[in-house]
Design a protein around this motif. Structure first.
Motif, short mmCIF file in Angstrom:
data_model
loop_
_atom_site.label_atom_id
_atom_site.label_comp_id
_atom_site.label_asym_id
_atom_site.label_seq_id
_atom_site.Cartn_x
_atom_site.Cartn_y
_atom_site.Cartn_z
N VAL A 131 87.10 24.00 -58.78
CA VAL A 131 86.96 22.61 -58.32
C VAL A 131 85.91 21.90 -59.18
N VAL A 132 86.31 20.82 -59.82
CA VAL A 132 85.38 20.00 -60.59
C VAL A 132 84.96 18.81 -59.75
N LEU A 133 85.90 18.22 -59.02
CA LEU A 133 85.61 17.04 -58.24
C LEU A 133 86.51 17.01 -57.02
N CYS A 134 85.97 16.57 -55.90
CA CYS A 134 86.76 16.34 -54.69
C CYS A 134 86.22 15.07 -54.05
N GLY A 135 87.10 14.10 -53.81
CA GLY A 135 86.63 12.85 -53.24
C GLY A 135 87.74 12.06 -52.61
N GLU A 136 87.37 10.90 -52.08
CA GLU A 136 88.33 10.03 -51.43
C GLU A 136 89.21 9.33 -52.47
N VAL A 137 90.40 8.95 -52.03
CA VAL A 137 91.33 8.21 -52.89
C VAL A 137 91.40 6.77 -52.40
N ASP A 138 91.18 5.85 -53.32
CA ASP A 138 91.27 4.43 -53.00
C ASP A 138 92.50 3.86 -53.69
N PHE A 139 93.63 3.85 -52.98
CA PHE A 139 94.88 3.38 -53.57
C PHE A 139 94.90 1.87 -53.76
N GLN A 140 93.97 1.17 -53.14
CA GLN A 140 93.92 -0.28 -53.27
C GLN A 140 93.16 -0.72 -54.51
N ASN A 141 92.51 0.22 -55.19
CA ASN A 141 91.70 -0.09 -56.36
C ASN A 141 92.57 -0.70 -57.46
N SER A 142 92.03 -1.66 -58.16
CA SER A 142 92.81 -2.39 -59.16
C SER A 142 93.20 -1.53 -60.36
N GLN A 143 92.44 -0.45 -60.66
CA GLN A 143 92.82 0.35 -61.82
C GLN A 143 94.16 1.03 -61.62
N PHE A 144 94.55 1.33 -60.40
CA PHE A 144 95.83 1.97 -60.15
C PHE A 144 96.99 0.98 -60.29
N LYS A 145 96.72 -0.28 -60.13
CA LYS A 145 97.78 -1.28 -60.18
C LYS A 145 98.34 -1.47 -61.59
N ASN A 146 97.57 -1.10 -62.62
CA ASN A 146 98.01 -1.27 -64.00
C ASN A 146 98.88 -0.12 -64.49
N LEU A 147 98.99 0.94 -63.70
CA LEU A 147 99.79 2.09 -64.09
C LEU A 147 101.23 1.94 -63.63
N ILE A 148 102.14 2.50 -64.42
CA ILE A 148 103.57 2.43 -64.11
C ILE A 148 104.02 3.80 -63.60
N GLN A 149 104.62 3.82 -62.42
CA GLN A 149 105.10 5.09 -61.87
C GLN A 149 106.49 5.40 -62.45
N VAL A 150 106.66 6.64 -62.90
CA VAL A 150 107.93 7.09 -63.46
C VAL A 150 108.36 8.35 -62.72
N SER A 151 109.58 8.77 -62.97
CA SER A 151 110.11 9.95 -62.28
C SER A 151 109.42 11.22 -62.78
N GLN A 152 109.60 12.27 -62.01
CA GLN A 152 109.01 13.57 -62.34
C GLN A 152 109.50 14.06 -63.70
N GLU A 153 110.80 13.97 -63.94
CA GLU A 153 111.37 14.43 -65.20
C GLU A 153 110.83 13.64 -66.38
N GLU A 154 110.72 12.32 -66.20
CA GLU A 154 110.26 11.46 -67.28
C GLU A 154 108.80 11.73 -67.63
N ILE A 155 107.95 11.91 -66.63
CA ILE A 155 106.53 12.14 -66.93
C ILE A 155 106.34 13.50 -67.59
N LEU A 156 107.13 14.50 -67.20
CA LEU A 156 107.02 15.81 -67.83
C LEU A 156 107.48 15.76 -69.28
N THR A 157 108.50 14.97 -69.57
CA THR A 157 108.98 14.79 -70.94
C THR A 157 107.92 14.08 -71.78
N ILE A 158 107.35 13.01 -71.24
CA ILE A 158 106.32 12.26 -71.96
C ILE A 158 105.10 13.15 -72.20
#
Length: 124
Positions: free
Chosen positions: A60-87
């Motif tokens: 364990v390096v880090l364990c903490g809360e997740v803030d899904f409302q944070n603006s840094q997450f809004k700039n990311l594009i969600q892709v499928s499992q297969e696509e992210i593994l290929t990339i």
């Protein structure tokens, strides 16, 4: 209330795991349920369902809360499992090719070359 919130755990191997923290002991062993592994590559991310996940405290390096409302997450594009593994595989291949070029250049100059990844393995 804290036991019903999602937590993020980052491991020594660089994995990002998000799940509900169900157990934590004096050795920092973590038990996560409804766990997903989130893989980030550039501006894209993908989630892989992992279910119940036990992480040994030494990893364990880090364990903490997740803030899904944070603006840094809004700039990311969600892709499928297969696509992210290929990339991810493509990026790893590119990185290995760059490492080979660097190693060759250093060897031609008579200088030993140590990649960052090989030094990280010796850290623990």
């Amino acid at each position: 209330k804290q036991w019903y919130q999602r937590r993020v755990a980052i491991t020594a191997g660089g994995r990002t795991l998000i799940g509900f923290l169900r157990s934590l002991d004096q050795f920092a062993n973590l038990l996560l349920t409804q766990t997903i592994e989130r893989i980030h590559v550039r501006d894209k991310y993908g989630d892989i369902d992992r279910g119940v996940f036990l992480i040994r405290g030494e990893n364990v390096v880090l364990c903490g809360e997740v803030d899904f409302q944070n603006s840094q997450f809004k700039n990311l594009i969600q892709v499928s499992q297969e696509e992210i593994l290929t990339i991810q595989a493509e990026e790893l291949k590119e990185k290995e090719e760059k490492q080979k070029i660097l190693k060759k250049a250093f060897q031609e100059r008579g200088v030993p070359y140590y990649s960052i990844d090989s030094m990280a393995d010796d850290a623990f």
